[in-house]
Motif scaffolding. Structure first.
Motif, mmCIF file in Angstrom:
data_model
loop_
_atom_site.group_PDB
_atom_site.id
_atom_site.type_symbol
_atom_site.label_atom_id
_atom_site.label_comp_id
_atom_site.label_asym_id
_atom_site.label_seq_id
_atom_site.Cartn_x
_atom_site.Cartn_y
_atom_site.Cartn_z
ATOM 1 N N LYS A 71 9.762 39.381 -49.674
ATOM 2 C CA LYS A 71 10.717 39.279 -50.782
ATOM 3 C C LYS A 71 10.204 39.944 -52.067
ATOM 4 O O LYS A 71 10.998 40.402 -52.878
ATOM 5 C CB LYS A 71 11.120 37.833 -51.030
ATOM 6 C CG LYS A 71 10.017 36.938 -51.516
ATOM 7 C CD LYS A 71 10.518 35.509 -51.596
ATOM 8 C CE LYS A 71 9.379 34.524 -51.687
ATOM 9 N NZ LYS A 71 8.447 34.735 -52.774
ATOM 10 N N GLY A 125 8.653 42.807 -52.307
ATOM 11 C CA GLY A 125 9.126 44.194 -52.212
ATOM 12 C C GLY A 125 10.633 44.263 -52.414
ATOM 13 O O GLY A 125 11.141 45.201 -53.027
ATOM 14 N N ARG A 137 1.616 52.105 -48.753
ATOM 15 C CA ARG A 137 1.443 50.648 -48.623
ATOM 16 C C ARG A 137 1.512 50.247 -47.143
ATOM 17 O O ARG A 137 1.238 49.112 -46.790
ATOM 18 C CB ARG A 137 2.582 49.989 -49.419
ATOM 19 C CG ARG A 137 2.472 48.544 -49.702
ATOM 20 C CD ARG A 137 1.557 48.264 -50.861
ATOM 21 N NE ARG A 137 1.365 46.810 -50.996
ATOM 22 C CZ ARG A 137 0.524 46.099 -50.266
ATOM 23 N NH1 ARG A 137 -0.206 46.691 -49.344
ATOM 24 N NH2 ARG A 137 0.397 44.798 -50.442
ATOM 25 N N ASN A 176 11.263 32.726 -47.511
ATOM 26 C CA ASN A 176 9.913 32.229 -47.753
ATOM 27 C C ASN A 176 8.975 33.342 -48.175
ATOM 28 O O ASN A 176 9.280 34.513 -47.988
ATOM 29 C CB ASN A 176 9.351 31.681 -46.435
ATOM 30 C CG ASN A 176 9.516 30.191 -46.353
ATOM 31 O OD1 ASN A 176 9.268 29.489 -47.334
ATOM 32 N ND2 ASN A 176 9.928 29.719 -45.203
ATOM 33 N N THR A 177 7.787 32.936 -48.634
ATOM 34 C CA THR A 177 6.737 33.941 -48.761
ATOM 35 C C THR A 177 6.453 34.444 -47.348
ATOM 36 O O THR A 177 6.601 33.701 -46.382
ATOM 37 C CB THR A 177 5.390 33.362 -49.283
ATOM 38 O OG1 THR A 177 5.317 32.012 -48.915
ATOM 39 C CG2 THR A 177 5.225 33.556 -50.740
ATOM 40 N N PHE A 198 14.022 52.956 -45.060
ATOM 41 C CA PHE A 198 13.712 53.135 -46.480
ATOM 42 C C PHE A 198 14.371 54.410 -47.022
ATOM 43 O O PHE A 198 14.808 54.458 -48.160
ATOM 44 C CB PHE A 198 12.197 53.162 -46.708
ATOM 45 C CG PHE A 198 11.580 51.786 -46.749
ATOM 46 C CD1 PHE A 198 11.965 50.861 -47.716
ATOM 47 C CD2 PHE A 198 10.618 51.410 -45.829
ATOM 48 C CE1 PHE A 198 11.403 49.581 -47.762
ATOM 49 C CE2 PHE A 198 10.041 50.140 -45.873
ATOM 50 C CZ PHE A 198 10.440 49.228 -46.843
HETATM 51 P P1 AMP Z 1 5.915 38.560 -49.515
HETATM 52 O O1 AMP Z 1 6.921 37.748 -48.757
HETATM 53 O O2 AMP Z 1 6.538 39.391 -50.580
HETATM 54 O O3 AMP Z 1 4.785 37.688 -50.032
HETATM 55 O O4 AMP Z 1 5.254 39.620 -48.506
HETATM 56 C C1 AMP Z 1 4.536 39.212 -47.396
HETATM 57 C C2 AMP Z 1 3.664 40.316 -46.816
HETATM 58 O O5 AMP Z 1 4.468 41.295 -46.179
HETATM 59 C C3 AMP Z 1 2.828 41.043 -47.862
HETATM 60 O O6 AMP Z 1 1.521 41.194 -47.355
HETATM 61 C C4 AMP Z 1 3.491 42.390 -47.983
HETATM 62 O O7 AMP Z 1 2.562 43.385 -48.322
HETATM 63 C C5 AMP Z 1 4.062 42.597 -46.598
HETATM 64 N N1 AMP Z 1 5.271 43.466 -46.575
HETATM 65 C C6 AMP Z 1 6.256 43.505 -47.486
HETATM 66 N N2 AMP Z 1 7.202 44.398 -47.132
HETATM 67 C C7 AMP Z 1 6.826 44.933 -45.961
HETATM 68 C C8 AMP Z 1 7.394 45.919 -45.078
HETATM 69 N N3 AMP Z 1 8.546 46.509 -45.327
HETATM 70 N N4 AMP Z 1 6.703 46.201 -43.959
HETATM 71 C C9 AMP Z 1 5.521 45.592 -43.672
HETATM 72 N N5 AMP Z 1 4.932 44.662 -44.456
HETATM 73 C C10 AMP Z 1 5.578 44.332 -45.598
#
Ligand code: AMP
Length: 387
Positions: A97, A99, A65, A92-93, A49
């Motif tokens: 994605k 973030g 977070r 996928n979810t 990051f």
């Molecule tokens: P999403 O695919 O955006 O629905 O994210 C799936 C899950 O991964 C969510 O609970 C996020 O909070 C978590 N998440 C997103 N980015 C990261 C990261 N870099 N490290 C750990 N967890 C993450």
């Protein structure tokens, strides 16, 4: 999603059809054992990051977070987005994605408060979920957002839109309504995200999505995310994006960590069998899928009569009811959530121990989507299918 050929019956002795449709499957589809060790996808991120040179406050929010390393989609997407490119992400979810598109956006807005972004999602729940993530990641950055979704009154949304939010997150139908009533002007948005495009098309939003695209300014940064990329989505993306960077994240996680099995009802009432299961040890957070709103309603009443604390989400429930049910389930106040396929799309719920297919899904794709609600973030889970 294409179906691997080994899933098909060669010579179906007892055809199993999803939703009475054309596809026939071997029972093996529903009875795969999880790998003994959780599947670790070995991916070495190119970036930390810190390499993205985000502002201190954003880095702090990322750390708060609990994100330590960028996920693969973040690793590959963020540099391209920071450099201003359009991006198409096949993911996928669960891939992180949200973030991937929010972080560069927040960084950009923090340097230029005039930037306005529009994020379009297929379901109301997903829009709310994106907004929750936005709030957490933008804490202390003095940015505001509004969620424009159907099922709730427009009044609050109109008021929030008047405050000139940096980010508008919505579902296609409500966004179109607001635009047609001149309550929102898409010409002012310079960053546009279409999330889960395949779901939007599945759900019949193609005309609304094309309408939204036609109202966007030419000069914009566009992002499109989809779990699959069949020809119709490729063509839509082609019209929407300019010279995009393609990022494709294979989805090998999840399914492999899921113990899948069938429960043969042998003519017994399914509700009785479900009742017994729910009393068993380990059935701590259970997502039960049915096919119709009415079927789910009936089951909800039945389980409540039997003394279970349950709630249901489907298209006939008000948005408030859906969100309350979802929150209670997420916060472990409810052990059982009943859902139809549409209502559950894209949901990110932690620690679902069991997914129960009380009724068969319409398609293999829906099956994979349903069972993918468990075994998230490297954990294992169980999927049981009533047959
Ligand atoms: P999403 O695919 O955006 O629905 O994210 C799936 C899950 O991964 C969510 O609970 C996020 O909070 C978590 N998440 C997103 N980015 C990261 C990261 N870099 N490290 C750990 N967890 C993450």
């Amino acid at each position: 999603m294409s179906i691997p050929s080994y899933y098909h019956f060669k010579k179906p002795t007892r055809p199993m059809a999803f939703g009475g449709k054309k596809e026939y499957y071997n029972l093996e589809v529903f009875t795969r054992k999880a790998q003994t060790k959780p599947v670790q996808v070995i991916y070495k991120a190119k970036n930390n990051f810190s390499d993205f040179n985000f502002s201190d406050i954003l880095n702090r929010n990322i750390a708060n977070r609990g994100y330590i390393y960028p996920t693969p989609i973040q690793d590959q997407t963020i540099p391209a987005l920071l450099s201003g490119r359009d991006v198409v992400g096949i993911a996928n979810t669960g891939s992180g994605k949200t973030g991937a598109f929010l972080l560069p956006l927040l960084e950009k807005i923090s340097h230029n408060r005039n930037i306005k972004a529009l994020i379009v999602a297929p379901t109301r729940e997903l829009a709310v979920q994106i907004n929750d993530e936005f709030r957490l990641l933008s804490r202390g950055m003095a940015m505001n957002s509004v969620v424009c979704i159907g099922g709730v009154s427009m009044g609050g949304q109109i008021q929030d839109l008047r405050r000139n939010p940096n980010v508008v997150i919505g579902t296609p139908g409500r966004l179109k309504d607001l635009e047609q009533q001149r309550l929102i002007n898409f010409g002012k948005f310079s960053v546009i995200v279409l999330d889960e495009v395949d779901r939007m098309l599945d759900m019949g939003f193609i005309i609304d999505v094309r309408y939204l695209i036609s109202k966007l300014p030419q000069d914009r940064q566009s992002l499109g995310f989809s779990a699959t990329m069949p020809a119709n989505i490729r063509s839509l993306m082609g019209q929407f994006l300019t010279d995009p960077v393609m990022v494709s994240i294979p989805t090998v996680t999840g399914e492999l960590n899921i113990n899948q099995d069938v429960i043969r009802t042998n003519g017994r009432p399914k509700a009785d069998i479900l009742h017994e299961l729910l009393l068993k040890e380990g059935f701590e957070k259970v997502l039960v899928f049915g096919r119709t709103k009415h079927g789910i309603d009936r089951l909800e009443k039945d389980l409540i009569k039997r003394g279970f604390k349950v709630a249901a989400i489907h298209g006939n429930k008000s948005q408030g009811q859906r969100q309350r049910a979802l929150n209670a389930f997420k916060n472990n106040q409810l052990k059982v959530l009943l859902a139809t396929d549409i209502a559950s799309r894209g949901l990110d719920i932690d620690d679902v121990t069991h997914v129960i297919n009380y009724e068969l899904p319409e398609s293999y794709e829906d099956y994979v989507h349903r069972i993918g609600r468990t075994a998230r973030a490297g954990k294992s889970g169980t999927a049981l299918t009533f047959i």
